[in-house]
Design an enzyme around this catalytic site. Sequence first.
Site, PDB file in Angstrom:
ATOM      1  N   MET A 145       1.419  -1.096  -0.286  1.00 32.07           N
ATOM      2  CA  MET A 145       0.080   0.105   0.123  1.00 32.07           C
ATOM      3  C   MET A 145       1.065   1.349   0.060  1.00 32.07           C
ATOM      4  SD  MET A 145      -2.992  -0.884   3.158  1.00 32.07           S
ATOM      5  CE  MET A 145      -4.124   0.320   2.391  1.00 32.07           C
ATOM      6  N   VAL A 167       2.173   1.888  -3.066  1.00 31.33           N
ATOM      7  CA  VAL A 167       1.781   2.727  -4.270  1.00 31.33           C
ATOM      8  C   VAL A 167       0.995   3.695  -4.582  1.00 31.33           C
ATOM      9  CG1 VAL A 167      -0.774   2.020  -5.467  1.00 31.33           C
ATOM     10  CG2 VAL A 167       1.119   0.139  -5.165  1.00 31.33           C
ATOM     11  N   GLU A 168       0.592   3.962  -3.372  1.00 33.27           N
ATOM     12  CA  GLU A 168       0.363   5.307  -2.511  1.00 33.27           C
ATOM     13  C   GLU A 168       1.341   6.453  -2.527  1.00 33.27           C
ATOM     14  OE1 GLU A 168      -3.243   6.673  -1.458  1.00 33.27           O
ATOM     15  OE2 GLU A 168      -4.021   4.134  -1.193  1.00 33.27           O
ATOM     16  N   SER A 169       2.765   6.568  -2.066  1.00 33.81           N
ATOM     17  CA  SER A 169       2.767   7.305  -1.748  1.00 33.81           C
ATOM     18  C   SER A 169       5.051   7.019  -3.450  1.00 33.81           C
ATOM     19  CB  SER A 169       3.308   8.300  -0.372  1.00 33.81           C
ATOM     20  OG  SER A 169       3.756   7.126  -0.225  1.00 33.81           O
ATOM     21  N   TYR A 223      -6.450   0.600  -8.957  1.00 34.97           N
ATOM     22  CA  TYR A 223      -5.592   0.437  -7.492  1.00 34.97           C
ATOM     23  C   TYR A 223      -5.200  -0.923  -7.157  1.00 34.97           C
ATOM     24  CZ  TYR A 223      -5.029   2.193  -3.016  1.00 34.97           C
ATOM     25  OH  TYR A 223      -5.025   2.331  -1.617  1.00 34.97           O
TER      26      TYR A 223
END
Length: 187
Positions: free
Chosen positions: A85, A88-90, A172
Site C-alpha cells: 500500500m 503504491v500510495e506514496s 489500484y
Amino acid sequence: MGPNLSNVTRVLSRIEEINRRVMPEMYQPAAPLKSKFVDVLNEVSRAGRKAKSNVSGKTSYTELKDIIDECAEKYNVDNELIRAMIQVESGWNTDAVSNKGAQGLMQLMPRTAAMLGVNDPFDPVQNIDGGVRYISDLTDKYRGDVEKALAAYNAGPARVDSGSIPDVSKRYVKNIMSIYRKLREMS
C-alpha cells in the site's frame, strides 16, 4: 503431488513486466521530478512545517520496518500488505500530497485523518498507524475481503457499498495485490 503453478507464475511475471513498463518508478528509486505541480506543493509543505519525526521525505521499508511491524501486529494486518500500500500510495515519500489532497505515506485524506485522530499526516508513525487502522477496519467491514477493503480505502466505502467502483480504483487494487503477492512470495 501438488498443483502445477507454472501458468500462475507466468501470469505473475507478465503482470510484473507490465507494471514495470507502466509504472517504472515503483521499481526503481528515482529522484522526484520538480516540474510537477504536486511536487512543488510537497516541497512547500515540507519547508513550511517542522518535522516531528526523524524520518522525513523519501524513505524506504528498512527505515520504517519497526513502525510497519508494530502496526501490523496491533491491527492484525499483514505487514506485506502495508508495504504494498505504501509503495503504491506514496512511493515511500513521507511528504507526498496527491492532487486530491491525500497526505503522507498512506495518503490519508484530511477528513479521514481527522476521523482517525491523526494530527500530523506527514508524521510517519501517525500516518502509518492511522492508515493501517483504517484498512483493518475496512477489512472487518467487508468480512475479510481485502480487495473490497482496498477499493474502499481508495474510492471510499460509499462507492464500494453502492457497487460503483471507479476503474482507477480497480487498477489500484490490482496493483497493490500484485505487489502484495510478490512480497509474500519473497518472504
